[in-house]
Every structure is written in C-alpha cells, then in structure tokens.
Design a protein around this motif. Structure first.
Motif, PDB file in Angstrom:
ATOM      1  N   GLU A 269       2.158 -28.728   2.406  1.00 29.70           N
ATOM      2  CA  GLU A 269       1.742 -29.728   3.379  1.00 29.70           C
ATOM      3  C   GLU A 269       2.708 -30.903   3.330  1.00 29.70           C
ATOM      4  OE1 GLU A 269      -2.375 -30.769   3.136  1.00 29.70           O
ATOM      5  OE2 GLU A 269      -2.973 -28.690   2.772  1.00 29.70           O
TER       6      GLU A 269
ATOM      7  N   ARG B 200      -3.050 -23.947  13.329  1.00 31.67           N
ATOM      8  CA  ARG B 200      -3.886 -23.716  12.143  1.00 31.67           C
ATOM      9  C   ARG B 200      -4.428 -22.287  12.131  1.00 31.67           C
ATOM     10  NH1 ARG B 200      -4.587 -29.107  13.106  1.00 31.67           N
ATOM     11  NH2 ARG B 200      -6.219 -28.861  14.659  1.00 31.67           N
TER      12      ARG B 200
ATOM     13  N   GLN C 228       2.822 -27.887  16.005  1.00 35.11           N
ATOM     14  CA  GLN C 228       2.287 -28.465  14.782  1.00 35.11           C
ATOM     15  C   GLN C 228       1.088 -29.361  15.084  1.00 35.11           C
ATOM     16  OE1 GLN C 228       5.196 -30.553  12.501  1.00 35.11           O
ATOM     17  NE2 GLN C 228       3.729 -31.277  11.017  1.00 35.11           N
TER      18      GLN C 228
ATOM     19  N   ARG D  15       0.100 -22.973   0.715  1.00 31.78           N
ATOM     20  CA  ARG D  15       0.624 -23.685   1.877  1.00 31.78           C
ATOM     21  C   ARG D  15       1.239 -25.000   1.410  1.00 31.78           C
ATOM     22  NH1 ARG D  15      -3.720 -22.954   6.772  1.00 31.78           N
ATOM     23  NH2 ARG D  15      -4.190 -20.787   6.327  1.00 31.78           N
TER      24      ARG D  15
ATOM     25  N   GLU E  53       3.736 -34.784   5.073  1.00 37.79           N
ATOM     26  CA  GLU E  53       3.235 -35.950   5.800  1.00 37.79           C
ATOM     27  C   GLU E  53       4.376 -36.619   6.522  1.00 37.79           C
ATOM     28  OE1 GLU E  53       0.833 -38.666   3.581  1.00 37.79           O
ATOM     29  OE2 GLU E  53       0.019 -37.050   2.383  1.00 37.79           O
TER      30      GLU E  53
END
Length: 87
Positions: A85, A63, A57, A83, A87
């Motif tokens: 995402e 990516r 990651q 996608r 945090e």
C-alpha cells in the motif's frame, strides 16, 4: 515480478548441481517453465481481468480486480500473498 525469478532460477540450478558433484546435468529450468505455460489458461486470466473494465486506482473496480488477482494467486498455491500500500 516473475522475470527476476526466472533469471535467478536459471542461474542457481546449474550451480547447485555442480556444487553437489552430481555428474548428471540439471534439468533446463527455462524449458521446465515453458512446458508449464498454457495458452488457454493465460487467455482466461486476461479475459478475467478485462471483465473488471477500467481499473483506475482507488475505484471499486480496482479493488475488486486486486481481490480477484489475490484469489487467483492463492488458487495456484501461492501462500505468501501480500499487498503493498502506498500513500
């Protein structure tokens, strides 16, 4: 993510056929899905993913692999590719 779809499809198709009052049995959705499987295509997908190496990651390889997966899904006709995402 595909397994829930397979189960839902397996449960929903016979119900739709019964609700319509059609006397012909609905095609077996599992058999239809299995018939679409292609071992060589599957192996090519796995080989494509392994070309990225370690996909930890946050790395460029991760990516790039995500970009590749998105492109593959779009090439299969998936138009609603998104996608998530975190945090």
């Amino acid at each position: 993510m595909r397994r829930p779809f397979v189960v839902l499809a397996a449960l929903a198709l016979p119900a739709v056929a019964l609700a319509q009052g059609d006397s012909t049995p609905a095609p077996d959705p599992i058999a239809q899905l299995v018939a679409r499987l292609d071992l060589e295509r599957y192996k090519a997908t796995m080989k494509g993913l392994t070309n990225f190496g370690d996909r930890r990651q946050g790395t460029d390889r991760n990516r790039a692999a995500a970009d590749w997966i998105e492109a593959q899904l779009r090439s299969y006709g998936c138009s609603n590719v998104a996608r998530l995402e975190y945090e």
